[in-house]
Design a protein around this motif. Sequence first.
Motif, PDB file in Angstrom:
ATOM      1  N   SER A  12       3.041   4.939  19.482  1.00 39.76           N
ATOM      2  CA  SER A  12       2.335   5.832  18.573  1.00 39.76           C
ATOM      3  C   SER A  12       0.838   5.601  18.616  1.00 39.76           C
ATOM      4  CB  SER A  12       2.842   5.647  17.141  1.00 39.76           C
ATOM      5  OG  SER A  12       2.681   4.315  16.714  1.00 39.76           O
ATOM      6  N   SER A 122       4.720  15.708  21.737  1.00 42.43           N
ATOM      7  CA  SER A 122       5.788  16.681  21.502  1.00 42.43           C
ATOM      8  C   SER A 122       5.437  17.553  20.298  1.00 42.43           C
ATOM      9  CB  SER A 122       7.123  15.953  21.297  1.00 42.43           C
ATOM     10  OG  SER A 122       7.039  15.034  20.214  1.00 42.43           O
ATOM     11  N   ASP A 123       5.777  17.073  19.103  1.00 48.13           N
ATOM     12  CA  ASP A 123       5.583  17.891  17.904  1.00 48.13           C
ATOM     13  C   ASP A 123       4.455  17.375  17.012  1.00 48.13           C
ATOM     14  OD1 ASP A 123       6.781  15.532  17.177  1.00 48.13           O
ATOM     15  OD2 ASP A 123       8.148  16.452  15.723  1.00 48.13           O
ATOM     16  N   GLN A 124       3.530  16.606  17.573  1.00 52.02           N
ATOM     17  CA  GLN A 124       2.485  16.000  16.760  1.00 52.02           C
ATOM     18  C   GLN A 124       1.515  17.041  16.195  1.00 52.02           C
ATOM     19  OE1 GLN A 124       3.362  14.844  19.727  1.00 52.02           O
ATOM     20  NE2 GLN A 124       4.182  12.817  19.274  1.00 52.02           N
ATOM     21  N   THR A 125       1.028  16.767  15.000  1.00 55.31           N
ATOM     22  CA  THR A 125      -0.042  17.540  14.397  1.00 55.31           C
ATOM     23  C   THR A 125      -1.084  16.549  13.875  1.00 55.31           C
ATOM     24  OG1 THR A 125       1.035  17.582  12.227  1.00 55.31           O
ATOM     25  CG2 THR A 125       1.480  19.432  13.717  1.00 55.31           C
ATOM     26  N   SER A 148       4.101  13.126  13.123  1.00 48.40           N
ATOM     27  CA  SER A 148       5.231  13.578  13.933  1.00 48.40           C
ATOM     28  C   SER A 148       6.498  13.188  13.184  1.00 48.40           C
ATOM     29  CB  SER A 148       5.190  12.954  15.328  1.00 48.40           C
ATOM     30  OG  SER A 148       5.304  11.540  15.236  1.00 48.40           O
ATOM     31  N   LYS A 149       7.626  13.112  13.888  1.00 50.12           N
ATOM     32  CA  LYS A 149       8.879  12.755  13.239  1.00 50.12           C
ATOM     33  C   LYS A 149       8.894  11.297  12.793  1.00 50.12           C
ATOM     34  CE  LYS A 149      11.561  16.198  15.808  1.00 50.12           C
ATOM     35  NZ  LYS A 149      12.674  16.417  16.772  1.00 50.12           N
TER      36      LYS A 149
END
Length: 219
Positions: A12, A122-125, A148-149
């Motif tokens: 991360s 991937s799905d990071q903001t 993210s998740k």
Amino acid sequence: MIATPRRLVVKSAALAATLLWMGAAAPWAQAAEESPDAMIQRLSDEVLSTIRSDKSLQNGDVERVMAVVDSKIMPNVNFTRMTASATGPSWRKATPEQKQRLQTEFKHLLVRTYAGALKQVSDQTVEVKPLRSAPTDKEVVVRTVVKSKGEPVQLDYRMERTPGHGSGWKIYDLNVLGVWLVDNYRPQFAQQLNSGGVDALIKSLSERNQTNVAKGSKG
């Protein structure tokens, strides 16, 4: 030998750090017109989109990452200040050639350290925290959180306003999970400087980079 910082190579954290090196993938023509926090938000959103659409970046292609860094990023980061801060007082005693070698080897070390983290996108903001500063401030800290998740990752930027030609805000340090990059490398650099001066530090960085290249060539 310059060791890879343990806290900065967790997945991360490494992913977050790539936002510094990839964060200027879009043109900075608007930099003088934007507040530093608005600029970081825009660039963070754009870089995540860029990485997701570029397979070579996702695969951690070091040559591709290096090309982007050289053409898009280095003009917008005060890397001289970053390297000088990590080197400490010895920077003032270094020759112009030594300073250039230090910057080159340090840049290669950082790029190769974080290139592999691009695979994690991937799905990071990115959420930029409210900026507490005055219009006359010449230096600010822009605080962000990469979400993210998994657990959110703190990623903060130290930025300076540069005058004259090419004016605007530039990044000169970043904080990942509470560790400032310059502060993390300074004691490692000091060990080499104390043992053999600037040339010893350059040699150590070069050897570390050669080791990273060898590891990469072996897949």
